[in-house]
Motif scaffolding. Structure first.
Motif, PDB file in Angstrom:
ATOM      1  N   PHE A  93      40.686  -1.347  28.555  1.00 41.88           N
ATOM      2  CA  PHE A  93      40.628  -0.825  29.620  1.00 41.88           C
ATOM      3  C   PHE A  93      42.254  -1.695  30.806  1.00 41.88           C
ATOM      4  CE2 PHE A  93      38.301  -4.629  29.715  1.00 41.88           C
ATOM      5  CZ  PHE A  93      38.461  -6.062  30.548  1.00 41.88           C
ATOM      6  N   ASP A  94      42.662  -1.213  31.432  1.00 46.07           N
ATOM      7  CA  ASP A  94      43.594  -1.594  31.959  1.00 46.07           C
ATOM      8  C   ASP A  94      43.908  -2.186  33.233  1.00 46.07           C
ATOM      9  OD1 ASP A  94      44.492   0.127  33.511  1.00 46.07           O
ATOM     10  OD2 ASP A  94      45.308   1.554  32.242  1.00 46.07           O
ATOM     11  N   ALA A  95      45.140  -2.202  33.168  1.00 46.95           N
ATOM     12  CA  ALA A  95      45.293  -3.152  35.195  1.00 46.95           C
ATOM     13  C   ALA A  95      45.054  -1.889  36.294  1.00 46.95           C
ATOM     14  CB  ALA A  95      46.773  -3.543  35.678  1.00 46.95           C
ATOM     15  N   THR A  96      45.439  -0.829  36.309  1.00 49.98           N
ATOM     16  CA  THR A  96      44.774   0.323  36.431  1.00 49.98           C
ATOM     17  C   THR A  96      43.022   0.478  37.511  1.00 49.98           C
ATOM     18  OG1 THR A  96      43.731   1.724  35.375  1.00 49.98           O
ATOM     19  CG2 THR A  96      46.514   1.985  36.154  1.00 49.98           C
ATOM     20  N   ASN A  97      42.387  -1.073  36.807  1.00 52.16           N
ATOM     21  CA  ASN A  97      40.574  -0.875  36.771  1.00 52.16           C
ATOM     22  C   ASN A  97      40.890  -2.843  37.917  1.00 52.16           C
ATOM     23  OD1 ASN A  97      39.317   0.939  35.135  1.00 52.16           O
ATOM     24  ND2 ASN A  97      40.772   0.042  33.670  1.00 52.16           N
ATOM     25  N   GLY A  98      41.925  -2.723  37.708  1.00 54.75           N
ATOM     26  CA  GLY A  98      41.233  -4.191  38.836  1.00 54.75           C
ATOM     27  C   GLY A  98      42.107  -5.591  37.758  1.00 54.75           C
ATOM     28  N   VAL A  99      41.530  -5.297  36.483  1.00 53.95           N
ATOM     29  CA  VAL A  99      41.486  -6.805  35.741  1.00 53.95           C
ATOM     30  C   VAL A  99      42.273  -5.851  34.537  1.00 53.95           C
ATOM     31  CG1 VAL A  99      40.802  -8.345  34.205  1.00 53.95           C
ATOM     32  CG2 VAL A  99      39.474  -7.500  36.746  1.00 53.95           C
ATOM     33  N   GLU A 100      43.248  -6.737  34.140  1.00 52.47           N
ATOM     34  CA  GLU A 100      44.049  -6.394  32.263  1.00 52.47           C
ATOM     35  C   GLU A 100      43.523  -6.747  31.361  1.00 52.47           C
ATOM     36  OE1 GLU A 100      48.987  -6.796  30.980  1.00 52.47           O
ATOM     37  OE2 GLU A 100      47.896  -7.468  32.710  1.00 52.47           O
ATOM     38  N   ASP A 101      43.137  -5.936  30.132  1.00 57.92           N
ATOM     39  CA  ASP A 101      42.636  -6.455  29.143  1.00 57.92           C
ATOM     40  C   ASP A 101      43.457  -7.119  28.171  1.00 57.92           C
ATOM     41  OD1 ASP A 101      41.264  -6.722  26.896  1.00 57.92           O
ATOM     42  OD2 ASP A 101      41.588  -4.778  26.334  1.00 57.92           O
ATOM     43  N   THR A 102      43.471  -8.696  28.390  1.00 56.86           N
ATOM     44  CA  THR A 102      44.741  -9.746  27.866  1.00 56.86           C
ATOM     45  C   THR A 102      44.098 -10.354  26.020  1.00 56.86           C
ATOM     46  OG1 THR A 102      43.356 -11.201  28.437  1.00 56.86           O
ATOM     47  CG2 THR A 102      45.341 -10.892  29.847  1.00 56.86           C
ATOM     48  N   THR A 103      42.538  -9.714  25.798  1.00 61.40           N
ATOM     49  CA  THR A 103      42.622  -9.723  24.475  1.00 61.40           C
ATOM     50  C   THR A 103      43.986  -9.348  23.019  1.00 61.40           C
ATOM     51  OG1 THR A 103      40.461  -9.105  25.614  1.00 61.40           O
ATOM     52  CG2 THR A 103      40.597  -9.213  23.453  1.00 61.40           C
ATOM     53  N   GLU A 104      43.780 -10.000  22.366  1.00 61.12           N
ATOM     54  CA  GLU A 104      44.451  -9.957  21.254  1.00 61.12           C
ATOM     55  C   GLU A 104      43.630  -9.264  19.955  1.00 61.12           C
ATOM     56  OE1 GLU A 104      46.321 -14.214  20.330  1.00 61.12           O
ATOM     57  OE2 GLU A 104      47.580 -13.784  22.015  1.00 61.12           O
ATOM     58  N   TRP A 105      43.422  -7.639  20.383  1.00 63.51           N
ATOM     59  CA  TRP A 105      43.537  -7.863  19.415  1.00 63.51           C
ATOM     60  C   TRP A 105      44.176  -7.038  18.041  1.00 63.51           C
ATOM     61  CZ3 TRP A 105      38.486  -5.724  20.160  1.00 63.51           C
ATOM     62  CH2 TRP A 105      38.293  -5.581  22.440  1.00 63.51           C
ATOM     63  N   SER A 106      42.932  -6.839  16.868  1.00 60.26           N
ATOM     64  CA  SER A 106      44.367  -6.518  15.631  1.00 60.26           C
ATOM     65  C   SER A 106      43.511  -5.730  14.642  1.00 60.26           C
ATOM     66  CB  SER A 106      44.485  -8.018  14.911  1.00 60.26           C
ATOM     67  OG  SER A 106      43.274  -8.670  14.351  1.00 60.26           O
ATOM     68  N   LEU A 107      43.676  -5.627  13.662  1.00 61.82           N
ATOM     69  CA  LEU A 107      42.848  -4.855  12.551  1.00 61.82           C
ATOM     70  C   LEU A 107      41.905  -6.579  11.605  1.00 61.82           C
ATOM     71  CD1 LEU A 107      46.007  -3.517  10.226  1.00 61.82           C
ATOM     72  CD2 LEU A 107      43.872  -2.504  10.775  1.00 61.82           C
ATOM     73  N   PRO A 108      40.523  -5.737  11.318  1.00 59.05           N
ATOM     74  CA  PRO A 108      39.969  -6.928  10.649  1.00 59.05           C
ATOM     75  C   PRO A 108      40.400  -7.158   9.511  1.00 59.05           C
ATOM     76  CG  PRO A 108      38.814  -4.466  10.404  1.00 59.05           C
ATOM     77  CD  PRO A 108      40.583  -4.348  11.418  1.00 59.05           C
ATOM     78  N   ALA A 109      40.431  -8.479   8.823  1.00 62.59           N
ATOM     79  CA  ALA A 109      40.491  -8.793   8.171  1.00 62.59           C
ATOM     80  C   ALA A 109      38.901  -8.547   6.968  1.00 62.59           C
ATOM     81  CB  ALA A 109      40.611 -10.888   7.703  1.00 62.59           C
ATOM     82  N   MET A 110      39.447  -8.329   5.196  1.00 57.98           N
ATOM     83  CA  MET A 110      38.313  -8.383   4.538  1.00 57.98           C
ATOM     84  C   MET A 110      36.967  -8.414   5.003  1.00 57.98           C
ATOM     85  SD  MET A 110      38.947  -5.378   2.898  1.00 57.98           S
ATOM     86  CE  MET A 110      37.614  -5.361   1.522  1.00 57.98           C
ATOM     87  N   SER A 111      37.188  -9.888   5.345  1.00 57.01           N
ATOM     88  CA  SER A 111      35.863 -10.879   5.791  1.00 57.01           C
ATOM     89  C   SER A 111      35.439 -10.648   7.103  1.00 57.01           C
ATOM     90  CB  SER A 111      36.282 -11.896   5.718  1.00 57.01           C
ATOM     91  OG  SER A 111      37.865 -12.733   6.638  1.00 57.01           O
ATOM     92  N   HIS A 112      36.010  -9.461   7.490  1.00 56.50           N
ATOM     93  CA  HIS A 112      35.405  -9.425   9.278  1.00 56.50           C
ATOM     94  C   HIS A 112      34.866  -7.779   8.574  1.00 56.50           C
ATOM     95  CE1 HIS A 112      38.979 -11.832  10.922  1.00 56.50           C
ATOM     96  NE2 HIS A 112      37.544 -12.325  10.952  1.00 56.50           N
ATOM     97  N   LEU A 113      35.156  -7.465   7.710  1.00 50.87           N
ATOM     98  CA  LEU A 113      34.673  -5.833   7.288  1.00 50.87           C
ATOM     99  C   LEU A 113      33.259  -5.794   6.816  1.00 50.87           C
ATOM    100  CD1 LEU A 113      37.416  -3.637   6.878  1.00 50.87           C
ATOM    101  CD2 LEU A 113      36.489  -3.383   8.734  1.00 50.87           C
ATOM    102  N   PHE A 114      32.683  -6.870   5.878  1.00 49.43           N
ATOM    103  CA  PHE A 114      32.161  -7.367   5.815  1.00 49.43           C
ATOM    104  C   PHE A 114      30.591  -7.734   6.288  1.00 49.43           C
ATOM    105  CE2 PHE A 114      34.834  -8.283   0.961  1.00 49.43           C
ATOM    106  CZ  PHE A 114      34.262  -7.289   0.335  1.00 49.43           C
ATOM    107  N   LEU A 115      31.217  -8.752   7.221  1.00 45.40           N
ATOM    108  CA  LEU A 115      30.292  -9.773   8.080  1.00 45.40           C
ATOM    109  C   LEU A 115      29.906  -8.396   9.371  1.00 45.40           C
ATOM    110  CD1 LEU A 115      28.749 -11.995   9.400  1.00 45.40           C
ATOM    111  CD2 LEU A 115      30.977 -11.879  11.078  1.00 45.40           C
ATOM    112  N   ILE A 116      31.311  -7.339   9.796  1.00 45.51           N
ATOM    113  CA  ILE A 116      30.782  -6.712  10.428  1.00 45.51           C
ATOM    114  C   ILE A 116      29.457  -5.560   9.598  1.00 45.51           C
ATOM    115  CG2 ILE A 116      31.070  -4.133  11.339  1.00 45.51           C
ATOM    116  CD1 ILE A 116      34.313  -5.603  11.874  1.00 45.51           C
ATOM    117  N   ASN A 117      29.719  -4.867   8.144  1.00 44.56           N
ATOM    118  CA  ASN A 117      28.692  -3.593   7.579  1.00 44.56           C
ATOM    119  C   ASN A 117      27.357  -4.849   7.284  1.00 44.56           C
ATOM    120  OD1 ASN A 117      28.669  -1.867   6.397  1.00 44.56           O
ATOM    121  ND2 ASN A 117      28.739  -3.029   3.889  1.00 44.56           N
TER     122      ASN A 117
END
Length: 252
Positions: free
Chosen positions: A165-189
């Motif tokens: 979401f962005d600031a037009t919703n009243g709050v800015e999304d400050t999350t630091e998004w990224s591509l997952p590492a392989m270990s994250h993908l294994f965990l997600i799966n």
């Protein structure tokens, strides 16, 4: 030293040993001042799935909030409207990630070795590493480069630029998004069915059974991906393979 004093000393030694073990597992926030009653939670978190929750931000304060699926389902529309949904949080195997609401099918990027990035081999897949740093290096390296219909680093750019979401919703999304590492993908799966239940509840994209890009490069022209259908990894061509991309954010 009295029997009581000996018991207190032994308890303190045991607590220090438990704190040291939890720190080694990645729970650096645990100290000698941490309540011992929290130790069973950390042990459960280290061994497997602790919980899957809806990750949100409160509009009025900007504070982070997390709801179990039962809690979220019980909320009426008025209660839900006080929050902006960031994604779904997964706490398992001594790590914590928030998985984004959407995904796209994209190419990884320009086929050359990313300067400064970690070139991984399969034995180190289960090391989580710094996915955000790797993703930033990918975008910086590929900026301005093109190969056929691939310009820059589409997968990394999508993740770094993503905002729930962005600031037009009243709050800015400050999350630091990224591509997952392989270990994250294994965990997600591993917990894909449980995660998809949560994504269905909040109306987000569910995780498919196809292949997903990671931030882990295998060679100049290839990066690692994970096939969700069978749980197997592959080294896919950076500039010709179009795979699913799902942003994640590592939290502590």
């Amino acid at each position: 030293m009295s029997t009581f004093e000996q018991s207190v000393s032994l308890l303190r030694q045991n607590k220090r040993a438990i704190v040291a073990t939890l720190n080694e597992l990645g729970f650096t926030e645990v100290t000698a001042d941490t309540r011992a009653s929290l130790f069973p939670m950390y042990v459960k978190w280290a061994k497997g799935l602790l919980d899957i929750t809806v990750a949100a931000r409160e509009k009025s304060t900007g504070n982070h909030a997390y709801f179990s699926l039962e809690e979220y389902k019980a909320m009426d529309n008025a209660a839900r409207s006080a929050y902006l949904i960031r994604g779904v949080r997964l706490r398992a195997n001594a790590t914590c990630i928030v998985i984004a609401l959407i995904q796209q099918s994209l190419k990884w990027g320009y086929p050359s070795a990313v300067v400064g990035a970690t070139t991984q081999t399969s034995p180190v897949f289960m090391k989580f590493g710094d996915a955000r740093r790797e993703t930033e290096l990918i975008r910086a390296h590929c900026e301005g480069l093109s190969n056929g219909d691939v310009n820059g680093a589409p997968a990394a750019e999508f993740c770094l630029d993503y905002r729930a979401f962005d600031a037009t919703n009243g709050v800015e999304d400050t999350t630091e998004w990224s591509l997952p590492a392989m270990s994250h993908l294994f965990l997600i799966n591993r917990y894909r069915n449980e995660l998809n239940e949560a994504f269905n509840v909040i109306g987000a994209d569910t995780l498919s059974s196809g292949s997903y890009w990671s931030c882990c490069q295998q060679a100049a022209g290839a990066a690692y991906s994970l096939n969700m259908a069978c749980g197997s990894w592959d080294n896919s061509n950076k500039s010709t393979s179009t795979l699913s991309v799902r942003p994640i954010a590592v939290e502590h």
